[in-house]
Motif scaffolding. Structure first.
Motif, PDB file in Angstrom:
ATOM      1  N   SER A   1       7.249   9.306  -3.679  1.00 56.15           N
ATOM      2  CA  SER A   1       6.737   8.240  -4.547  1.00 56.15           C
ATOM      3  C   SER A   1       7.902   7.420  -5.078  1.00 56.15           C
ATOM      4  O   SER A   1       9.020   7.933  -5.245  1.00 56.15           O
TER       5      SER A   1
ATOM      6  N   LYS B   1       0.836  -1.220   0.000  1.00 56.84           N
ATOM      7  CA  LYS B   1       0.000   0.000   0.000  1.00 56.84           C
ATOM      8  C   LYS B   1       0.864   1.261   0.000  1.00 56.84           C
ATOM      9  O   LYS B   1       0.573   2.235  -0.687  1.00 56.84           O
TER      10      LYS B   1
ATOM     11  N   ASP C   1       4.398  14.045  -5.092  1.00 56.88           N
ATOM     12  CA  ASP C   1       4.967  13.446  -3.883  1.00 56.88           C
ATOM     13  C   ASP C   1       6.431  13.064  -4.080  1.00 56.88           C
ATOM     14  O   ASP C   1       6.748  12.180  -4.856  1.00 56.88           O
TER      15      ASP C   1
ATOM     16  N   SER D   1       0.453   4.107  -2.917  1.00 62.90           N
ATOM     17  CA  SER D   1      -0.478   5.209  -2.664  1.00 62.90           C
ATOM     18  C   SER D   1       0.129   6.342  -1.856  1.00 62.90           C
ATOM     19  O   SER D   1       0.692   6.128  -0.768  1.00 62.90           O
ATOM     20  N   SER D   2      -0.005   7.535  -2.402  1.00 58.08           N
ATOM     21  CA  SER D   2       0.458   8.728  -1.708  1.00 58.08           C
ATOM     22  C   SER D   2      -0.320   8.911  -0.398  1.00 58.08           C
ATOM     23  O   SER D   2       0.243   9.352   0.607  1.00 58.08           O
ATOM     24  N   LYS D   3      -1.596   8.547  -0.442  1.00 59.13           N
ATOM     25  CA  LYS D   3      -2.439   8.654   0.768  1.00 59.13           C
ATOM     26  C   LYS D   3      -1.886   7.758   1.878  1.00 59.13           C
ATOM     27  O   LYS D   3      -1.771   8.191   3.035  1.00 59.13           O
ATOM     28  N   ALA D   4      -1.539   6.533   1.524  1.00 56.94           N
ATOM     29  CA  ALA D   4      -0.977   5.617   2.533  1.00 56.94           C
ATOM     30  C   ALA D   4       0.337   6.161   3.075  1.00 56.94           C
ATOM     31  O   ALA D   4       0.636   6.037   4.267  1.00 56.94           O
ATOM     32  N   ARG D   5       1.132   6.782   2.213  1.00 55.15           N
ATOM     33  CA  ARG D   5       2.398   7.373   2.684  1.00 55.15           C
ATOM     34  C   ARG D   5       2.134   8.524   3.638  1.00 55.15           C
ATOM     35  O   ARG D   5       2.845   8.721   4.628  1.00 55.15           O
ATOM     36  N   LYS D   6       1.077   9.297   3.348  1.00 52.84           N
ATOM     37  CA  LYS D   6       0.741  10.421   4.222  1.00 52.84           C
ATOM     38  C   LYS D   6       0.268   9.909   5.588  1.00 52.84           C
ATOM     39  O   LYS D   6       0.694  10.388   6.631  1.00 52.84           O
ATOM     40  N   GLU D   7      -0.602   8.891   5.556  1.00 52.25           N
ATOM     41  CA  GLU D   7      -1.177   8.390   6.804  1.00 52.25           C
ATOM     42  C   GLU D   7      -0.143   7.739   7.707  1.00 52.25           C
ATOM     43  O   GLU D   7      -0.197   7.875   8.931  1.00 52.25           O
TER      44      GLU D   7
END
Lengths: 260, 260
Positions: free
Chosen positions: A155, A18, A152, A22-28
């Motif tokens: 990435s 994940k 990102d 996914s950039s979202k997963a990296r953010k979270e």
């Protein structure tokens, strides 16, 4: 004896997939994914915090010294099956080296050396451009990159194009580039914005002594009006029918002129 | 009234798909594939021989003037269905413009202007690099590119990265670069080979007056020994930990120094 993770259903492996995708997963999670011997070794050498390292048996046997170095820096390290490596890999021919690392906080712009040379990237959207520009910046001796609104930097594509430079080059993130430019100018820095406009000052004629920031704009739209309003425009003189240089080529020539 | 080709089973369409996909098909037919309003228009404006032009009805209605220009240069032009456009397109969002063009013969190296500035590319394998370097060459006013052992300049990826420059920039192909370099030197040209070796002459200190050729080497291996043996080595001074500049960035800085 190293621990093993041989199942693609393992939670650590699923989470790594994940984070890669996914950039979202990296953010979270605050984590990012690296693949390949070189990038994994660079992460260990650069002081990046390595949360998990994964190696296939073949990779570990073939590059034992490098694997041992990475293990020594990683909080947890695992041998994985080829099936797990296939699941993790984003390339066609996996080298069997993977790391999950902790993102670094952006450095505060106040820590920037007002006598140094910096590149500012506004809304660069192509991760290959972002990575290639940062690789070139490091090679030419640019002191750091200021990023505003870019894709990102964590990435896999950005990291791969940067060839490790994004793990070493100081990066300053901001969501208000005009405000930061005003502050940098108050500190005595020259701030130039690059433009294809042939009426702008030729970059060869712009003074590059002391602290300098050059702003490179978005691939399609260039530098924003609000940034242009605060900066002197500089241009790379062009000939022929090509409408413009691409963003990374313009950045390379700009940084070269800053350091020349 | 334009002819229509609405079936994906039409022989012209099947042939166009092959030409887009395969370097072998391009070699056998002497034809190549272009996609997109801009590249198709550039081909018409540059004097490239357009064998077939294909437009969707929507593309033709929306960009009638451009389509008419392309039609006026094309030997045959067809309206095609959206299904045919989907079959032809290599992009996710097709603009509905396609051309099949005739390759140009390589210009003979004897026609090269011995007072001009040229870039030579040896074994460049990434079509995006090849295209981006030629785009930059045209923008900076380089007179032409000498290619030896490179990837197919007529691939869709090369053409896209070149943004039309490969349709305009004079290109000289050779399969014996050392022999050609000897001939160019006999004609009084300076020939430099770029190298990451820091003991090479700094590119800023290499005379660039008169006729100059700079050789850029393969992405991984650089310039070949047989070419190095004939040329003075020049280098872009580097700092930091980045091992080298990528080939297209090195080419951009090299060409900039040639033209500066």
């Amino acid at each position: 004896m190293m621990n093993r993770l041989d199942s693609v259903a393992n939670e650590k492996i699923k989470s790594a997939v994940k984070i890669a995708a996914s950039s979202k997963a990296r953010k979270e999670t605050g984590l990012f994914f690296l693949e390949g011997l070189r990038l994994c070794r660079d992460s260990a050498l650069s002081g990046t915090a390595v949360r998990y390292a994964f190696f296939t048996d073949r990779a570990y046997e073939r590059f034992t010294q490098d694997a041992a170095l990475i293990c020594s820096k990683a909080r947890e390290a695992y041998l994985v099956s080829e099936a797990v490596a296939d699941k993790l890999s984003l390339t066609q021919t996996s080298q069997g080296f993977f790391c999950i690392c902790e993102k670094e906080k952006s450095e505060p712009l106040s820590s920037l050396d007002s006598e140094g040379k910096y590149i500012a990237l506004e809304n660069i959207q192509d991760p290959s451009n972002l990575g290639a520009i940062c690789r070139t910046a490091e090679a030419l001796g640019i002191k750091g990159a200021i990023l505003c609104g870019c894709c990102d930097r964590y990435s896999p594509k950005s990291q791969r194009a940067a060839m490790g430079s994004l793990l070493r080059l100081p990066v300053f993130e901001t969501d208000d580039l005009p405000r930061e430019i005003e502050a940098l100018k108050k500190r005595g820095m020259k701030v130039y914005a690059t433009s294809p406009d042939s009426s702008a000052r030729k970059i060869t004629e712009a003074p590059m002594d002391g602290g300098v920031v050059c702003v490179i704009g978005n691939e399609g739209n260039g530098v924003s009006e609000s940034v242009f309003a605060l900066c002197e425009r500089v241009t790379i003189p062009m000939q022929g029918n090509a409408e413009s240089l691409n963003a990374s080529m313009a950045a390379a020539i700009t940084m070269w002129e800053m350091m020349r």
